[in-house]
Each structure stands twice: as structure tokens, then as C-alpha cells.
Scaffold this motif. Structure first.
Motif, PDB file in Angstrom:
ATOM      1  N   TRP A  70       7.289   8.477   6.790  1.00 21.96           N
ATOM      2  CA  TRP A  70       6.883   7.137   7.189  1.00 21.96           C
ATOM      3  C   TRP A  70       7.092   6.943   8.689  1.00 21.96           C
ATOM      4  O   TRP A  70       8.152   7.265   9.220  1.00 21.96           O
ATOM      5  CB  TRP A  70       7.645   6.082   6.395  1.00 21.96           C
ATOM      6  N   GLU A 118       0.806  -1.227   0.000  1.00 23.80           N
ATOM      7  CA  GLU A 118       0.000   0.000   0.000  1.00 23.80           C
ATOM      8  C   GLU A 118       0.845   1.285   0.000  1.00 23.80           C
ATOM      9  O   GLU A 118       0.308   2.381  -0.119  1.00 23.80           O
ATOM     10  CB  GLU A 118      -0.921   0.027   1.227  1.00 23.80           C
ATOM     11  N   ARG A 119       2.136   1.143   0.120  1.00 23.37           N
ATOM     12  CA  ARG A 119       2.996   2.329   0.229  1.00 23.37           C
ATOM     13  C   ARG A 119       2.936   3.202  -1.028  1.00 23.37           C
ATOM     14  O   ARG A 119       2.936   4.432  -0.935  1.00 23.37           O
ATOM     15  CB  ARG A 119       4.446   1.907   0.509  1.00 23.37           C
ATOM     16  N   ARG A 120       2.901   2.561  -2.176  1.00 29.51           N
ATOM     17  CA  ARG A 120       2.904   3.344  -3.418  1.00 29.51           C
ATOM     18  C   ARG A 120       1.678   4.241  -3.496  1.00 29.51           C
ATOM     19  O   ARG A 120       1.788   5.437  -3.823  1.00 29.51           O
ATOM     20  CB  ARG A 120       2.966   2.422  -4.625  1.00 29.51           C
ATOM     21  N   LEU A 121       0.491   3.690  -3.209  1.00 26.13           N
ATOM     22  CA  LEU A 121      -0.718   4.511  -3.278  1.00 26.13           C
ATOM     23  C   LEU A 121      -0.658   5.634  -2.243  1.00 26.13           C
ATOM     24  O   LEU A 121      -1.031   6.771  -2.536  1.00 26.13           O
ATOM     25  CB  LEU A 121      -1.967   3.671  -3.050  1.00 26.13           C
ATOM     26  N   GLU A 178       1.875   7.233  -1.094  1.00 22.94           N
ATOM     27  CA  GLU A 178       2.744   8.306  -1.574  1.00 22.94           C
ATOM     28  C   GLU A 178       2.125   9.046  -2.755  1.00 22.94           C
ATOM     29  O   GLU A 178       2.301  10.257  -2.896  1.00 22.94           O
ATOM     30  CB  GLU A 178       4.110   7.743  -1.937  1.00 22.94           C
ATOM     31  N   GLU A 179       1.390   8.330  -3.604  1.00 20.44           N
ATOM     32  CA  GLU A 179       0.707   8.990  -4.722  1.00 20.44           C
ATOM     33  C   GLU A 179      -0.349   9.964  -4.207  1.00 20.44           C
ATOM     34  O   GLU A 179      -0.515  11.068  -4.747  1.00 20.44           O
ATOM     35  CB  GLU A 179       0.053   7.938  -5.630  1.00 20.44           C
TER      36      GLU A 179
END
Length: 300
Positions: free
Chosen positions: A162, A145-148, A150-151
């Protein structure tokens, strides 16, 4: 780029502003929830034309569900949503609590939801003034879920930070101590200035506090000035006497004494205040506490 649809539960100061910001960034907003007159006013002001739906309706219709509810209500709201079965596997669920991490969404995670802690490190008014602010966001999420996360921060023009699950409460305590207690401290200073005859305490404090804040953010303890770091014991004793004689709230006096102790400790630790000077300052402050206790005892 096609954006996922979003629903926001809670149209408080944070929820309404984030909903407006996400909407402006191109995320289709299926609706928001809110029942109080204040929430409905924020919706009409910041989100004209957006549907007001129930939490269950929002969960069923959105790809990303944002829970912008008070800290103490978050787990209950998550459990109530889970009990209805309205959250589906693969759906992203964000919450805006600073204190909580992913554990608060455990009831929804068990149903297959993808949790993200998404806390804006900013104080909100719930008005259009907030729409141009781009804070740091305290994020906690799993690897997938990290990518979303940051988006979403990038879409709002913010900066990601973080935070480990185990550090969420300490992170939030730091923000509350710095921001919330700053408000109390400045309000107390304004009260003292009024008692000293200032017609416009804010005008007196504004340039001083702005310079102090800029300096400490840039230089840390090295920015410290004033009688404590200089070891001006007679000035500190005069302050204590003036505070005792003034018609001000006892909590203001207590705050002065405790912060003076903390300041002396930090100045001593970095070598700017000799141990003997720090000890004398603490003695003056302790004597003020004992005088206060004696007055209370005499009154009893």
C-alpha cells in the motif's frame, strides 16, 4: 466464485500481460483495445480469441476497467472517457501507472467510478515470458476499494504494497532508479569490458552481478565490497586514469565518478570508511572532473 467482467484499455507490454493473467485467473475478459501493429501482435499471441474493442465499448461493457496506458496519457484518457459518459457509478477503474495515484482518475471519480492505482513493480517484455511472474503491486485505493484491490493481486499471485497518494511519485522514482538505471549501469560495464577485450561481457558479469544483487537485497550497505569501501585510493586513481584513456562514452566516466562519490558517502556514513579516506577519495574524483573540464576548455 463469480468474477466481475473486465476490459483492458491498452495492449502494450503491461496491459496485454495483465489481461492474459486476469483471463487465466477466471475474470471474463470482454475485450482489449489496441491499434499499433505491436499491440495487435501481442493480442493475437497472448489473447487469442479476445475481442478488440474501442475504449468506449470496453468501458460500457465491463465491471472492472483497466487503463494500461503511458503515464503521460493517463489523465487525458480518463478525461476523454468521462466526456463520453461511458463510465457508470459503481464501476471499478484501475490504472497501472506507478507515478500516479487516484487524482489521475478524478474525471471518472466525479461520475461515481471507484478508482484504484494498481501498479506492478516489474519490468515487462510483453511476451509469454511474463506470464509466470508474480510481482509486488503498488496499490492506492480508498477504504471501500481496498478489498477488491487485494483480491485482484491475490488472483495474480502477487503481493500487495500500500502506497499513500502523496508518496506515489517517490515510490515510482525508487523503482526507476533501481531498475532502469541498473540497466544503464550494466550496459556501461559491458561496454568497458568489450573495450578491455572481453569477448562475452555478459558471461563475465552474470555471476558477479547476481551475487552482488542477492547480497545487497539481503544485507543492504553491508554487502558493499571493492576499492572505495576498502579505501584503496591508488586503485581508484588508476580506474580514473584508465577511463580517461579508454575510448568510451563520456557519460560512462561521469557515472563512475558520481557513483564512486555516492559509494564513499554511504561507506563513510556506516563507519566502514574513515572520514580522511573518504575525503581523499572525493579529492581524486573531483580532480578527474576538473581535468575533464580543462580538456573541454582547451578544445574550445
Amino acid at each position: 466464485m463469480t468474477r466481475m467482467s473486465m476490459g483492458v484499455i491498452g495492449a502494450g507490454r503491461v496491459g496485454a500481460v495483465l489481461a492474459a493473467r486476469f483471463r487465466a485467473a477466471g475474470y471474463p475478459l470482454v475485450g482489449v483495445s489496441g491499434r499499433s501493429p505491436e499491440s495487435l501482435l501481442r493480442i493475437s499471441t497472448l489473447l487469442p480469441g479476445v475481442a478488440v474493442l474501442t475504449p468506449v465499448e470496453l468501458a460500457a461493457a465491463s465491471d472492472i476497467l483497466v487503463l494500461a496506458v503511458p503515464d503521460d496519457d493517463l489523465i487525458v484518457v480518463a478525461e476523454e472517457l468521462a466526456a463520453t459518459g461511458c463510465v457508470r457509478p459503481g464501476q471499478y477503474v484501475l490504472h497501472t501507472s506507478g507515478r500516479h495515484g487516484l487524482d489521475a482518475l478524478a474525471a471518472l471519480t466525479r461520475l461515481g467510478a471507484r478508482p484504484i492505482a494498481f501498479h506492478p513493480a516489474m519490468t515487462f517484455s510483453g511476451t509469454p515470458v511474463d506470464l509466470d511472474r508474480s510481482p509486488v503491486f503498488g496499490l492506492t485505493a480508498g477504504p471501500a476499494e481496498r478489498r477488491l484491490a487485494e483480491e485482484l493481486v491475490a488472483a495474480l499471485g502477487g503481493t500487495p504494497m500500500w502506497v499513500e497518494e502523496a508518496d506515489r511519485v517517490l515510490y515510482h522514482a525508487a523503482l526507476a532508479h533501481g531498475a532502469n538505471h541498473l540497466v544503464t549501469l550494466v550496459a556501461q560495464s559491458m561496454d568497458l569490458l568489450r573495450a578491455a577485450g572481453a569477448a562475452d561481457p555478459a558471461a563475465v558479469l552474470s555471476p558477479l552481478l547476481a551475487a552482488a544483487l542477492d547480497n545487497v537485497l539481503a544485507h543492504g550497505d553491508a554487502a558493499l565490497t571493492g576499492p572505495v569501501v576498502r579505501g584503496d585510493v591508488t586503485t581508484i586513481r588508476a580506474h580514473v586514469d584508465a577511463l580517461a584513456a579508454a575510448d568510451v562514452d563520456d557519460s560512462t566516466v561521469d557515472a563512475y565518478l558520481e557513483l564512486a562519490r555516492a559509494t564513499a558517502g554511504r561507506a563513510e556514513a556506516d563507519g566502514r570508511l574513515a572520514a580522511s579516506q573518504a575525503g581523499t577519495i572525493r579529492q581524486v574524483l573531483d580532480e578527474a572532473d576538473w581535468d575533464t573540464l580543462a580538456e573541454i576548455a582547451a578544445g574550445i
